[in-house]
Design a protein around this motif. Structure first.
Motif, PDB file in Angstrom:
ATOM      1  N   GLN A  64     -14.308  -1.680  -5.268  1.00 36.30           N
ATOM      2  CA  GLN A  64     -14.003  -0.336  -5.761  1.00 36.30           C
ATOM      3  C   GLN A  64     -12.838  -0.358  -6.744  1.00 36.30           C
ATOM      4  N   ARG A  65     -11.768  -1.052  -6.352  1.00 32.98           N
ATOM      5  CA  ARG A  65     -10.563  -1.100  -7.186  1.00 32.98           C
ATOM      6  C   ARG A  65     -10.824  -1.819  -8.516  1.00 32.98           C
ATOM      7  N   GLN A  66     -11.661  -2.819  -8.476  1.00 31.08           N
ATOM      8  CA  GLN A  66     -11.925  -3.613  -9.681  1.00 31.08           C
ATOM      9  C   GLN A  66     -12.405  -2.729 -10.826  1.00 31.08           C
ATOM     10  N   HIS A  67     -13.341  -1.837 -10.521  1.00 31.02           N
ATOM     11  CA  HIS A  67     -13.862  -0.929 -11.547  1.00 31.02           C
ATOM     12  C   HIS A  67     -12.768   0.025 -12.038  1.00 31.02           C
TER      13      HIS A  67
ATOM     14  N   LEU B 202      -9.464  -0.471 -12.037  1.00 29.31           N
ATOM     15  CA  LEU B 202      -8.449  -1.185 -12.813  1.00 29.31           C
ATOM     16  C   LEU B 202      -8.968  -1.577 -14.193  1.00 29.31           C
ATOM     17  N   ILE B 203     -10.214  -2.016 -14.271  1.00 25.48           N
ATOM     18  CA  ILE B 203     -10.798  -2.361 -15.573  1.00 25.48           C
ATOM     19  C   ILE B 203     -10.853  -1.121 -16.464  1.00 25.48           C
ATOM     20  N   ALA B 204     -11.228   0.021 -15.878  1.00 26.18           N
ATOM     21  CA  ALA B 204     -11.290   1.268 -16.645  1.00 26.18           C
ATOM     22  C   ALA B 204      -9.914   1.638 -17.192  1.00 26.18           C
ATOM     23  N   GLN B 205      -8.875   1.477 -16.379  1.00 26.57           N
ATOM     24  CA  GLN B 205      -7.518   1.802 -16.840  1.00 26.57           C
ATOM     25  C   GLN B 205      -7.050   0.840 -17.923  1.00 26.57           C
ATOM     26  N   LEU B 206      -7.406  -0.427 -17.775  1.00 28.85           N
ATOM     27  CA  LEU B 206      -7.068  -1.397 -18.817  1.00 28.85           C
ATOM     28  C   LEU B 206      -7.766  -1.059 -20.129  1.00 28.85           C
ATOM     29  N   GLN B 207      -9.016  -0.616 -20.021  1.00 30.57           N
ATOM     30  CA  GLN B 207      -9.759  -0.231 -21.217  1.00 30.57           C
ATOM     31  C   GLN B 207      -9.203   1.054 -21.848  1.00 30.57           C
ATOM     32  N   ASP B 208      -8.492   1.824 -21.047  1.00 33.19           N
ATOM     33  CA  ASP B 208      -7.845   3.042 -21.558  1.00 33.19           C
ATOM     34  C   ASP B 208      -6.484   2.759 -22.170  1.00 33.19           C
ATOM     35  N   GLY B 209      -6.094   1.481 -22.184  1.00 36.76           N
ATOM     36  CA  GLY B 209      -4.836   1.104 -22.820  1.00 36.76           C
ATOM     37  C   GLY B 209      -3.669   0.883 -21.880  1.00 36.76           C
ATOM     38  N   LYS B 210      -3.907   0.982 -20.571  1.00 45.14           N
ATOM     39  CA  LYS B 210      -2.833   0.759 -19.598  1.00 45.14           C
ATOM     40  C   LYS B 210      -2.560  -0.738 -19.436  1.00 45.14           C
ATOM     41  N   ASN B 211      -1.283  -1.072 -19.285  1.00 46.26           N
ATOM     42  CA  ASN B 211      -0.894  -2.450 -18.973  1.00 46.26           C
ATOM     43  C   ASN B 211      -0.700  -2.561 -17.458  1.00 46.26           C
ATOM     44  N   ILE B 212      -1.349  -3.555 -16.854  1.00 46.29           N
ATOM     45  CA  ILE B 212      -1.329  -3.701 -15.395  1.00 46.29           C
ATOM     46  C   ILE B 212      -0.880  -5.106 -15.010  1.00 46.29           C
ATOM     47  N   ALA B 213      -0.022  -5.172 -13.979  1.00 54.97           N
ATOM     48  CA  ALA B 213       0.404  -6.459 -13.434  1.00 54.97           C
ATOM     49  C   ALA B 213      -0.281  -6.681 -12.098  1.00 54.97           C
ATOM     50  N   LEU B 214      -0.873  -7.846 -11.916  1.00 53.67           N
ATOM     51  CA  LEU B 214      -1.497  -8.218 -10.655  1.00 53.67           C
ATOM     52  C   LEU B 214      -0.569  -9.171  -9.914  1.00 53.67           C
ATOM     53  N   VAL B 215      -0.251  -8.848  -8.644  1.00 53.64           N
ATOM     54  CA  VAL B 215       0.599  -9.725  -7.832  1.00 53.64           C
ATOM     55  C   VAL B 215      -0.057  -9.932  -6.463  1.00 53.64           C
ATOM     56  N   SER B 216       0.243 -11.059  -5.854  1.00 50.90           N
ATOM     57  CA  SER B 216      -0.196 -11.311  -4.483  1.00 50.90           C
ATOM     58  C   SER B 216       1.025 -11.185  -3.579  1.00 50.90           C
ATOM     59  N   ASP B 217       0.822 -11.357  -2.275  1.00 48.01           N
ATOM     60  CA  ASP B 217       1.954 -11.253  -1.352  1.00 48.01           C
ATOM     61  C   ASP B 217       2.983 -12.338  -1.616  1.00 48.01           C
ATOM     62  N   ALA B 218       2.525 -13.499  -2.049  1.00 45.35           N
ATOM     63  CA  ALA B 218       3.434 -14.611  -2.312  1.00 45.35           C
ATOM     64  C   ALA B 218       2.752 -15.608  -3.236  1.00 45.35           C
TER      65      ALA B 218
END
Length: 281
Positions: free
Chosen positions: A64-67, A69-85
């Motif tokens: 669900q989130r993948q779609h 986040l991709i949509a927001q990136l396509q809208d020009g948003k910059n996104i950082a992906l992080v894991s717990d460690a």
């Protein structure tokens, strides 16, 4: 419209001082942080006074989130992906988001950081020149056995991750498939206050952790098959020929022949016994 950028930001695996200046600056300037556990990452953000909003991205909501986040990136948003460690995408679902972003034509920018696998490897004393990373072993017995049988003749150093409550079971399985004499390093709580490296054989590791209950997260670095140490390993065909000699000429049972040959060749008995099933009694 110009697409945004997906930043893959490495975070500390324990010691917060391992956070890089570039990672902090990136997390402060992006529009959104996609975190494996927002509560865990929230503590990191608070420590470095980062107020960027978060959204969860983990195993249970990744499709669900993948779609989204991709949509927001396509809208020009910059996104950082992080894991717990450590580095996102290593033993977590981050790689799926990265693959989707690549397919969508979105720019990917990695922000390097610490990795438990490499941190443990370089301090292990085992060969770091060639290695394979396996992460967590499968929990299903059939899948687990199939993978270990595939790896038992692997000549390169092998790296695993394991949780403390499963460590003994994993060491038992490794000793069963690779032999108790195989060298192993158990790296515990890397970069943290109680960081520890235990070095020895799989059999000695079992004895140690049966007496000292495992605590903390473990990175296991396992020595490669004997050929990696300059010992010539016979082919399966050669092993079968030797098994047949022991069973026919010396009258040993399948089990006894496998045990004897395993000791002679310093190879896992399980692997040899599995080969012996191809021979008639």
């Amino acid at each position: 419209m110009t697409y945004g950028t997906l930043y893959l930001v490495g975070t500390p695996i324990g010691n917060l001082d391992d956070m890089t200046f570039r990672a902090i600056a990136t997390l402060k300037t992006v529009d959104l942080i996609a975190a494996e556990d927002t509560r865990h990452t929230g503590k990191l953000l608070k420590h470095f006074q980062i107020s960027t909003p978060q959204i969860s991205y983990h195993d249970h909501n990744r499709q669900q989130r993948q779609h989204q986040l991709i949509a927001q990136l396509q809208d020009g948003k910059n996104i950082a992906l992080v894991s717990d460690a450590g580095l996102p995408g290593i033993s977590d679902p981050g790689f799926e988001l990265v693959a989707s972003a690549v397919e969508a034509g979105i720019v990917i920018v990695p922000i390097p950081g610490v990795s438990a696998s490499l941190t443990g490897l370089i301090a292990s004393g085992l060969s770091p020149e060639k290695f394979v990373f396996e992460g967590f072993l499968p929990q299903k017995k059939k899948d687990r056995t199939a993978l270990l049988e595939q790896l038992c003749q692997e000549p390169r150093t092998i790296i695993f991750y394991e949780a403390p409550h499963r460590l003994l079971k994993t060491l038992e399985d490794l000793a069963d498939h690779f032999g108790g004499d195989r060298p192993v390093v158990c790296a515990r709580e890397l970069t943290k206050l109680h960081e520890e490296f235990w070095r020895g054989t799989l059999q000695k590791a079992l004895e140690h952790y049966r007496q000292q209950p495992p605590k903390g997260e473990f990175t296991l670095i396992l020595g490669g098959a004997p050929r990696a140490m300059g010992v010539e390993v016979p082919t399966d065909t050669e092993i079968l020929a030797q098994l047949q000699t022991l069973m026919v000429q010396e009258g040993l049972s399948r089990s006894a022949a496998s045990r004897t040959l395993a000791q002679t060749l310093n190879l896992p008995r399980r692997h040899i016994y599995q080969l012996s099933t191809d021979l008639k009694d």
